[in-house]
Design a protein around this motif. Sequence first.
Motif, PDB file in Angstrom:
ATOM      1  N   ALA A  52       0.837  -1.206   0.000  1.00 52.25           N
ATOM      2  CA  ALA A  52       0.000   0.000   0.000  1.00 52.25           C
ATOM      3  C   ALA A  52       0.869   1.252   0.000  1.00 52.25           C
ATOM      4  CB  ALA A  52      -0.928  -0.010   1.214  1.00 52.25           C
ATOM      5  N   ARG A  53       1.881   1.281   0.853  1.00 49.52           N
ATOM      6  CA  ARG A  53       2.791   2.434   0.895  1.00 49.52           C
ATOM      7  C   ARG A  53       3.544   2.580  -0.427  1.00 49.52           C
ATOM      8  NH1 ARG A  53       4.519   4.136   6.007  1.00 49.52           N
ATOM      9  NH2 ARG A  53       5.886   5.505   4.814  1.00 49.52           N
ATOM     10  N   ARG A  54       3.926   1.438  -1.000  1.00 53.66           N
ATOM     11  CA  ARG A  54       4.653   1.468  -2.271  1.00 53.66           C
ATOM     12  C   ARG A  54       3.793   2.058  -3.384  1.00 53.66           C
ATOM     13  NH1 ARG A  54       9.909   1.413  -4.031  1.00 53.66           N
ATOM     14  NH2 ARG A  54      10.022   0.582  -6.146  1.00 53.66           N
ATOM     15  N   CYS A  55       2.479   1.824  -3.308  1.00 55.20           N
ATOM     16  CA  CYS A  55       1.552   2.325  -4.330  1.00 55.20           C
ATOM     17  C   CYS A  55       1.043   3.725  -4.011  1.00 55.20           C
ATOM     18  CB  CYS A  55       0.367   1.374  -4.479  1.00 55.20           C
ATOM     19  SG  CYS A  55       0.782  -0.230  -5.176  1.00 55.20           S
ATOM     20  N   GLY A  56       1.538   4.315  -2.937  1.00 54.31           N
ATOM     21  CA  GLY A  56       1.149   5.679  -2.608  1.00 54.31           C
ATOM     22  C   GLY A  56      -0.139   5.811  -1.838  1.00 54.31           C
ATOM     23  N   VAL A  57      -0.584   4.736  -1.218  1.00 55.92           N
ATOM     24  CA  VAL A  57      -1.804   4.779  -0.408  1.00 55.92           C
ATOM     25  C   VAL A  57      -1.426   5.132   1.025  1.00 55.92           C
ATOM     26  CG1 VAL A  57      -3.741   3.441   0.499  1.00 55.92           C
ATOM     27  CG2 VAL A  57      -2.986   3.116  -1.866  1.00 55.92           C
ATOM     28  N   ARG A  58      -2.179   6.011   1.623  1.00 54.00           N
ATOM     29  CA  ARG A  58      -1.909   6.363   3.009  1.00 54.00           C
ATOM     30  C   ARG A  58      -2.498   5.301   3.929  1.00 54.00           C
ATOM     31  NH1 ARG A  58      -4.525  11.111   6.769  1.00 54.00           N
ATOM     32  NH2 ARG A  58      -3.445  10.480   8.674  1.00 54.00           N
ATOM     33  N   VAL A  59      -1.655   4.744   4.770  1.00 52.34           N
ATOM     34  CA  VAL A  59      -2.108   3.805   5.798  1.00 52.34           C
ATOM     35  C   VAL A  59      -2.413   4.622   7.044  1.00 52.34           C
ATOM     36  CG1 VAL A  59      -1.522   1.799   7.213  1.00 52.34           C
ATOM     37  CG2 VAL A  59      -0.722   1.930   4.836  1.00 52.34           C
ATOM     38  N   THR A  60      -3.688   4.682   7.423  1.00 49.57           N
ATOM     39  CA  THR A  60      -4.081   5.504   8.570  1.00 49.57           C
ATOM     40  C   THR A  60      -3.710   4.852   9.893  1.00 49.57           C
ATOM     41  OG1 THR A  60      -6.304   4.532   8.540  1.00 49.57           O
ATOM     42  CG2 THR A  60      -5.961   6.577   7.292  1.00 49.57           C
ATOM     43  N   ASP A  61      -3.873   3.518   9.962  1.00 45.41           N
ATOM     44  CA  ASP A  61      -3.579   2.812  11.218  1.00 45.41           C
ATOM     45  C   ASP A  61      -2.947   1.453  10.923  1.00 45.41           C
ATOM     46  OD1 ASP A  61      -5.025   4.267  13.676  1.00 45.41           O
ATOM     47  OD2 ASP A  61      -6.285   4.464  11.885  1.00 45.41           O
ATOM     48  N   PHE A  62      -1.885   1.148  11.658  1.00 46.39           N
ATOM     49  CA  PHE A  62      -1.314  -0.196  11.635  1.00 46.39           C
ATOM     50  C   PHE A  62      -1.223  -0.652  13.091  1.00 46.39           C
ATOM     51  CE2 PHE A  62       1.929  -3.469  11.666  1.00 46.39           C
ATOM     52  CZ  PHE A  62       1.561  -4.231  10.567  1.00 46.39           C
ATOM     53  N   ALA A  63      -1.983  -1.684  13.418  1.00 46.24           N
ATOM     54  CA  ALA A  63      -2.123  -2.068  14.820  1.00 46.24           C
ATOM     55  C   ALA A  63      -1.696  -3.505  15.051  1.00 46.24           C
ATOM     56  CB  ALA A  63      -3.572  -1.889  15.278  1.00 46.24           C
ATOM     57  N   VAL A  64      -1.100  -3.729  16.203  1.00 48.14           N
ATOM     58  CA  VAL A  64      -0.827  -5.074  16.711  1.00 48.14           C
ATOM     59  C   VAL A  64      -1.831  -5.324  17.829  1.00 48.14           C
ATOM     60  CG1 VAL A  64       0.829  -6.573  17.870  1.00 48.14           C
ATOM     61  CG2 VAL A  64       1.617  -4.947  16.126  1.00 48.14           C
ATOM     62  N   GLY A  65      -2.692  -6.297  17.623  1.00 47.33           N
ATOM     63  CA  GLY A  65      -3.711  -6.596  18.614  1.00 47.33           C
ATOM     64  C   GLY A  65      -5.008  -5.859  18.360  1.00 47.33           C
ATOM     65  N   PHE A  66      -5.993  -6.142  19.205  1.00 51.09           N
ATOM     66  CA  PHE A  66      -7.311  -5.533  19.088  1.00 51.09           C
ATOM     67  C   PHE A  66      -7.732  -4.988  20.450  1.00 51.09           C
ATOM     68  CE2 PHE A  66      -6.981  -8.684  15.749  1.00 51.09           C
ATOM     69  CZ  PHE A  66      -7.466  -8.001  14.642  1.00 51.09           C
ATOM     70  N   GLY A  67      -8.844  -4.251  20.449  1.00 57.24           N
ATOM     71  CA  GLY A  67      -9.340  -3.696  21.699  1.00 57.24           C
ATOM     72  C   GLY A  67      -8.751  -2.332  21.993  1.00 57.24           C
TER      73      GLY A  67
END
Length: 366
Positions: A28-43
């Motif tokens: 996604a980053r390589r294609c120029g898409v902004r990643v709003t959140d990258f999370a490890v785990g939930f809650g």
Amino acid sequence: MTAEQIIVFLLMLSILVVLHEYGHFLVARRCGVRVTDFAVGFGPTLLRWTSPRSGTNYRLNLLPLGGYCQMKGEDGKSTEAEQQREFRTGDVFEHDNFQAKTPLQRLAIVCAGPVANFIVALVILVGSALAFGIPGDLPTTTIYQLLPGYPAARAGLHAGDRIVSIDGRAMQDGNVLVDTIHRSFGKPIQVVYQRAGHDYPLTLTPVAGPDGKQVGHLGFQPLPAMQRVGVGEACSYSWAQFTNVITRTAGVLGALVTHPSTVAGQVQGPIGMARVSAQAQEFGPYMFLSLAAMISISLGIFNFLPLPALDGGRGVFILVEMLRGRPVDPEKEALVHVGGFAVLIVLMLAVSFHDVTAAIAGRSVF
């Protein structure tokens, strides 16, 4: 299964899921898409750091089971076609939006997660082969698999048990163990085995094997001893394992459609995988890492299935969009999703039912 074994299994599964999401993140980053959140785990979020350069929120959440990669243009509520249609009819064009990218770029982002699982599996297989060796031809004194109906299984021996002595003679060599059992056809022998650090005595009588010859068998396969290999052999052996798992998994999935009753017992869900993981941990790091690689491959294949909520389902609609030149009608996509969800639920129920019944029956799944 012990609590520690369950924790190790959940940690391993979580790492594989996070690496899957990291595949989406990188492409996604390589294609120029902004990643709003990258999370490890939930809650609830315990720790958060926002990158000043990309604006991505990196989160560590309370429940460390998997994770997720949220991209701009994904609301997680509407379908793929609805999001694409809304973006095309909107007043603002955002270049860093997932929906702004070409169908080929979006397809690459969607497929990156499963592909990451395949890459991770190969790295694990090659790395473990170089670090710990590969199974050789020499046996050990540890039980690897049991044959139902034979003396060892009937007496309650388990995979992972180690034969300590026979008739008072210490068993430290697998070949000596096998020869001793073979020479004891029809004669009761005093076996001492070790489980969880404790020794237990048994009296067993070796019987004829599947070939009917009067050669003693207790009905177990010894764990093979590990042998060191070079880079070339490690890569060759790992590639053979990799392709074998893909072939067998694809075969089982195909048979689930054509002959479901004959292969349902081979499918393992979370409960079955946890039980297998507990046994693999007892066999040492190579066996456990091989299991992790197998699960990573299975995650990749499973996510490629053309079902809703999976990467494969999203990819199919993007492929159709590439062929038609426009997104699928949301109404038609919703209808396909309903049918796909029904199939997915049936598959999950069948797998869970198999896991629960196997646990109740106490059957070995390794």
